[in-house]
Design an enzyme around this catalytic site. Sequence first.
Site, PDB file in Angstrom:
ATOM      1  N   ASP A  41       0.821  -1.213   0.000  1.00 62.36           N
ATOM      2  CA  ASP A  41       0.000   0.000   0.000  1.00 62.36           C
ATOM      3  C   ASP A  41       0.855   1.263   0.000  1.00 62.36           C
ATOM      4  O   ASP A  41       0.527   2.258  -0.648  1.00 62.36           O
ATOM      5  CB  ASP A  41      -0.910   0.023   1.240  1.00 62.36           C
ATOM      6  CG  ASP A  41      -1.985  -1.056   1.164  1.00 62.36           C
ATOM      7  OD1 ASP A  41      -1.994  -1.810   0.167  1.00 62.36           O
ATOM      8  OD2 ASP A  41      -2.801  -1.137   2.102  1.00 62.36           O
ATOM      9  N   GLU A  43       3.638   1.856  -1.336  1.00 63.52           N
ATOM     10  CA  GLU A  43       4.187   2.184  -2.648  1.00 63.52           C
ATOM     11  C   GLU A  43       3.116   2.874  -3.490  1.00 63.52           C
ATOM     12  O   GLU A  43       3.386   3.862  -4.177  1.00 63.52           O
ATOM     13  CB  GLU A  43       4.683   0.894  -3.320  1.00 63.52           C
ATOM     14  CG  GLU A  43       5.374   1.085  -4.646  1.00 63.52           C
ATOM     15  CD  GLU A  43       6.601   1.985  -4.579  1.00 63.52           C
ATOM     16  OE1 GLU A  43       7.083   2.279  -3.455  1.00 63.52           O
ATOM     17  OE2 GLU A  43       7.070   2.428  -5.647  1.00 63.52           O
ATOM     18  N   ASP A  45       0.633   4.566  -2.286  1.00 66.28           N
ATOM     19  CA  ASP A  45       0.453   5.892  -1.681  1.00 66.28           C
ATOM     20  C   ASP A  45       1.542   6.870  -2.143  1.00 66.28           C
ATOM     21  O   ASP A  45       1.279   8.046  -2.361  1.00 66.28           O
ATOM     22  CB  ASP A  45       0.472   5.788  -0.150  1.00 66.28           C
ATOM     23  CG  ASP A  45      -0.713   4.982   0.374  1.00 66.28           C
ATOM     24  OD1 ASP A  45      -1.672   4.788  -0.399  1.00 66.28           O
ATOM     25  OD2 ASP A  45      -0.676   4.552   1.541  1.00 66.28           O
ATOM     26  N   ILE A  91     -36.495  -7.163 -16.337  1.00 67.18           N
ATOM     27  CA  ILE A  91     -36.341  -8.546 -16.771  1.00 67.18           C
ATOM     28  C   ILE A  91     -37.534  -9.329 -16.248  1.00 67.18           C
ATOM     29  O   ILE A  91     -38.014  -9.076 -15.149  1.00 67.18           O
ATOM     30  CB  ILE A  91     -34.982  -9.064 -16.250  1.00 67.18           C
ATOM     31  CG1 ILE A  91     -34.513 -10.310 -16.956  1.00 67.18           C
ATOM     32  CG2 ILE A  91     -34.986  -9.241 -14.780  1.00 67.18           C
ATOM     33  CD1 ILE A  91     -33.041 -10.575 -16.657  1.00 67.18           C
ATOM     34  N   GLU A 127     -26.352 -16.736 -14.597  1.00 70.32           N
ATOM     35  CA  GLU A 127     -25.633 -15.792 -13.730  1.00 70.32           C
ATOM     36  C   GLU A 127     -26.389 -15.628 -12.418  1.00 70.32           C
ATOM     37  O   GLU A 127     -27.600 -15.796 -12.383  1.00 70.32           O
ATOM     38  CB  GLU A 127     -25.560 -14.407 -14.409  1.00 70.32           C
ATOM     39  CG  GLU A 127     -25.072 -14.464 -15.837  1.00 70.32           C
ATOM     40  CD  GLU A 127     -25.035 -13.087 -16.518  1.00 70.32           C
ATOM     41  OE1 GLU A 127     -25.556 -12.107 -15.933  1.00 70.32           O
ATOM     42  OE2 GLU A 127     -24.497 -13.021 -17.633  1.00 70.32           O
ATOM     43  N   LYS A 129     -28.350 -13.500  -9.715  1.00 68.52           N
ATOM     44  CA  LYS A 129     -29.064 -12.224  -9.759  1.00 68.52           C
ATOM     45  C   LYS A 129     -28.645 -11.425  -8.531  1.00 68.52           C
ATOM     46  O   LYS A 129     -29.062 -11.705  -7.413  1.00 68.52           O
ATOM     47  CB  LYS A 129     -30.576 -12.436  -9.778  1.00 68.52           C
ATOM     48  CG  LYS A 129     -31.346 -11.140  -9.995  1.00 68.52           C
ATOM     49  CD  LYS A 129     -32.819 -11.400 -10.240  1.00 68.52           C
ATOM     50  CE  LYS A 129     -33.539 -10.138 -10.691  1.00 68.52           C
ATOM     51  NZ  LYS A 129     -33.435  -9.036  -9.742  1.00 68.52           N
ATOM     52  N   LYS A 313     -29.783 -16.329 -19.632  1.00 66.30           N
ATOM     53  CA  LYS A 313     -29.769 -15.518 -20.855  1.00 66.30           C
ATOM     54  C   LYS A 313     -29.408 -16.411 -22.032  1.00 66.30           C
ATOM     55  O   LYS A 313     -28.474 -17.218 -21.921  1.00 66.30           O
ATOM     56  CB  LYS A 313     -28.727 -14.400 -20.737  1.00 66.30           C
ATOM     57  CG  LYS A 313     -28.976 -13.454 -19.567  1.00 66.30           C
ATOM     58  CD  LYS A 313     -27.836 -12.452 -19.385  1.00 66.30           C
ATOM     59  CE  LYS A 313     -28.130 -11.568 -18.169  1.00 66.30           C
ATOM     60  NZ  LYS A 313     -27.047 -10.630 -17.879  1.00 66.30           N
ATOM     61  N   CYS A 455     -39.182 -24.800  37.259  1.00 64.44           N
ATOM     62  CA  CYS A 455     -39.585 -24.323  35.932  1.00 64.44           C
ATOM     63  C   CYS A 455     -39.507 -25.454  34.908  1.00 64.44           C
ATOM     64  O   CYS A 455     -38.450 -26.036  34.687  1.00 64.44           O
ATOM     65  CB  CYS A 455     -38.687 -23.170  35.512  1.00 64.44           C
ATOM     66  SG  CYS A 455     -39.132 -22.478  33.919  1.00 64.44           S
TER      67      CYS A 455
HETATM   68  S1  IVH Z   1     -29.507  -8.517 -17.026  1.00 71.81           S
HETATM   69  C1  IVH Z   1     -32.032  -6.827 -20.279  1.00 71.81           C
HETATM   70  N1  IVH Z   1     -28.149  -9.818 -15.216  1.00 71.81           N
HETATM   71  O1  IVH Z   1     -32.017  -7.395 -12.089  1.00 71.81           O
HETATM   72  C2  IVH Z   1     -31.598  -7.546 -19.086  1.00 71.81           C
HETATM   73  N2  IVH Z   1     -29.696  -8.180 -14.490  1.00 71.81           N
HETATM   74  O2  IVH Z   1     -34.767  -6.447 -13.896  1.00 71.81           O
HETATM   75  C3  IVH Z   1     -30.993  -6.608 -18.133  1.00 71.81           C
HETATM   76  N3  IVH Z   1     -29.753  -7.881 -12.048  1.00 71.81           N
HETATM   77  O3  IVH Z   1     -32.391  -4.258 -11.746  1.00 71.81           O
HETATM   78  C4  IVH Z   1     -30.649  -7.198 -16.868  1.00 71.81           C
HETATM   79  N4  IVH Z   1     -28.217  -9.390 -11.586  1.00 71.81           N
HETATM   80  O4  IVH Z   1     -29.930  -4.678 -11.999  1.00 71.81           O
HETATM   81  C5  IVH Z   1     -29.089  -8.880 -15.440  1.00 71.81           C
HETATM   82  N5  IVH Z   1     -26.846 -11.042 -13.728  1.00 71.81           N
HETATM   83  C6  IVH Z   1     -27.777 -10.099 -13.962  1.00 71.81           C
HETATM   84  C7  IVH Z   1     -28.377  -9.374 -12.925  1.00 71.81           C
HETATM   85  C8  IVH Z   1     -29.356  -8.422 -13.218  1.00 71.81           C
HETATM   86  C9  IVH Z   1     -29.048  -8.491 -11.079  1.00 71.81           C
HETATM   87  C10 IVH Z   1     -30.780  -6.862 -11.793  1.00 71.81           C
HETATM   88  C11 IVH Z   1     -30.679  -5.647 -12.648  1.00 71.81           C
HETATM   89  C12 IVH Z   1     -32.100  -5.160 -12.772  1.00 71.81           C
HETATM   90  C13 IVH Z   1     -32.870  -6.382 -12.535  1.00 71.81           C
HETATM   91  C14 IVH Z   1     -33.477  -6.815 -13.848  1.00 71.81           C
END
Ligand code: IVH
Length: 691
Positions: A41, A43, A45, A91, A127, A129, A313, A455
């Site tokens: 750190d 370095e 800084d 989504i 992925e 969420k 997706k 008790c």
């Molecule tokens: S894709 C067109 N991937 O979920 C698709 N969204 O309604 C756009 N979110 O508020 C979203 N993790 O912020 C995508 N791996 C992920 C996500 C993600 C969280 C949230 C995003 C949005 C909501 C989608």
Amino acid sequence: MTTPDLFAPDDAVARRLADLRQTLHTWAHQYYVLDEPSVPDAEYDRLFKELQTLEGSRPHLITPDSPTQRVGGKPLDAFAQVRHAVPMLSIRTETDTTAAGAENFDARMRRELGLSDADPAIEYMAEPKFDGLAMNLRYEHGVLVQAATRGDGETGEDVTQNIRTMGQIPLRLPPDAPAVLEVRGEVYMRRDDFEALNTRQRQKIAAGAKGEKTFVNPRNAAAGAVRQLDPAVAAQRPLSFFAYGLGEVTAPEQGGPRWDTHQVLLASLKSWGFPVCALVKQAQGAAKLVAYYESIGRQRETLGFDIDGVVYKVNNLALQRQLGFVTREPRWAVAHKFPAQEMLTTVLAIDVQVGRTGKLTPVAKLAPVFVGGVTVTNATLHNEDEARRKDVRVGDTVVVRRAGDVIPEVVSVLLDKRQGNPEPFTMPHICPVCGSVALREEDEADYRCTGGLFCSAQRKQAILHFAQRRAVEVEGLGEKLVDQLVDAGIIHTLPDLYRLGLSALANLDRMADKSAQNIVDALQKSKQTTLPRFLFGLGIRHVGEATAKELARHFGQLDAIMDASEEQLLEVADIGPVVAHSIRTFFDQPHNREVVEQLRACGISWPEGSPAERVSTPLSGKTLVLTGTLPTLAREDAKALIEAAGGKVAGSVSKKTDYVVAGAEAGSKLAKALELGVPVLDEVALKQILL
Ligand code: IVH
């Protein structure tokens, strides 16, 4: 390159500035994104300081992508509105938390794409969420020019100043990044960062800071930080970022990138310095989506951050374009939710439950609510202080949380939903199960029922304590048997143990005649005991084996102990106000006295002595402290002689010490004795007393 002096020509300084920025960007990326710091750190800084100094001398050479510009913005009155170049879509959400959630999505995709059963599986990216807030990061010619919240999807808020303070977000991209690039992802707060932040907040509040508060969960804390008007405050809030998609990007025809799949697109983002979650996986067909959903679900509790589901997706971008959009949602993606871990419900009552050790726990009785995958009707409020801090009242709307196997808890109250003026919760000062006094001792968070043996909630524990080897010892009476006996209502109080007949025992599940006879014999044998064992076995709080022995020696007889005042109890060596009070409280409960009487009536007995004061041992009731090396007596021998004479050996000198026995090289204990005026004996003097 060495540092140019402050009078060097602009172009020399500019070269050094570019060099410093590049190095600092690289180090910051290694530190914040890759989690692999490459230099100490100090370095970092040092170079940072040099950059600041040089920029200070040539303000016209400061660039917005300079690491010095992460913090430095002035507080705002309000955020500017930003119209998104490409709308930020939401989504579609699948709330069916079974495999069907994933299967329905795959079936829909196959239908939309006109695939038959004979066609191969669709390739997806799966992925987590992330449970934070969506962010659009706009880069022009490789420089971060704007960060905007989602807002209503069309228009968001310009939070660039705050987002700049985040170490995980690149301020500048490598030369191969497109001229215009909008990266979309989630700003979130890690769980450990959230806990640390709340700890700091609590300390500020305790120190009397105005306008500070703690946060309910990481998402609220992250949202609060992003919407801070003062970037200096935002910079103190530890935020993180995961990239998962794109907004506007230079078209391939204009020299922009040509990606085929979501997967390669994410790889590009990663190569440009954006954090991409390592849990993102490719998955073929419905079965793999289901497997992913279940696997991430199992890991949910142990991840460093909150997620509320997974996102599937379609991987191929050409197929994504073919599938297109319905209103404001892409057809090619779906969010498959996990059971919510936080839900709203109302408080029907606040009960107090008694645990096995007498601990009283306030519990909110709730209108049934499905949370964390089960229906919850009770949620703990932990203890009096927590209940008061959260100020939960009957009728309130509350946030209930159940995560993993953790017992459900009330997180917070929605104060604006409170109707009328319900009574604040107060902790009862008597046990709700048995009516005995409940006490909260100083420096302790919990109230405890003093009912002890009487008790019912404490009965099993009490029986096991009484029957253990160091107490009266009933061989073979273990946890399973006690559970059975109490649950079947065969034993209500400790004396019932001695009324157990052979047939009652033999009728229990999995109890052979021989074992039943063994228990009966063991009970019979345990009746001949000693006063210290019996006293210890009663399970009086703070009365361990040593104190029990001391009490027996001092008073000689049980009745004397039961009737002793707190003052008289305080005369016993090593008994302080807390222990004296506990003993007095225990025997003030008529039920406890009754239990003792019944045990005696069942035949439990011990040889009673006479009170120590009347025993003519030379050191009865006296406390001695040994220090230094005695000429002939080893320390253990001296101790044994003193105890045989009715005395007690303590470890430290106090006003209650009667004698200090000092030998060669006696140190601080001798000094203390002299200071307090405690008589000091040598070995010869000790032996004279013992004679
Ligand atoms: S894709 C067109 N991937 O979920 C698709 N969204 O309604 C756009 N979110 O508020 C979203 N993790 O912020 C995508 N791996 C992920 C996500 C993600 C969280 C949230 C995003 C949005 C909501 C989608």
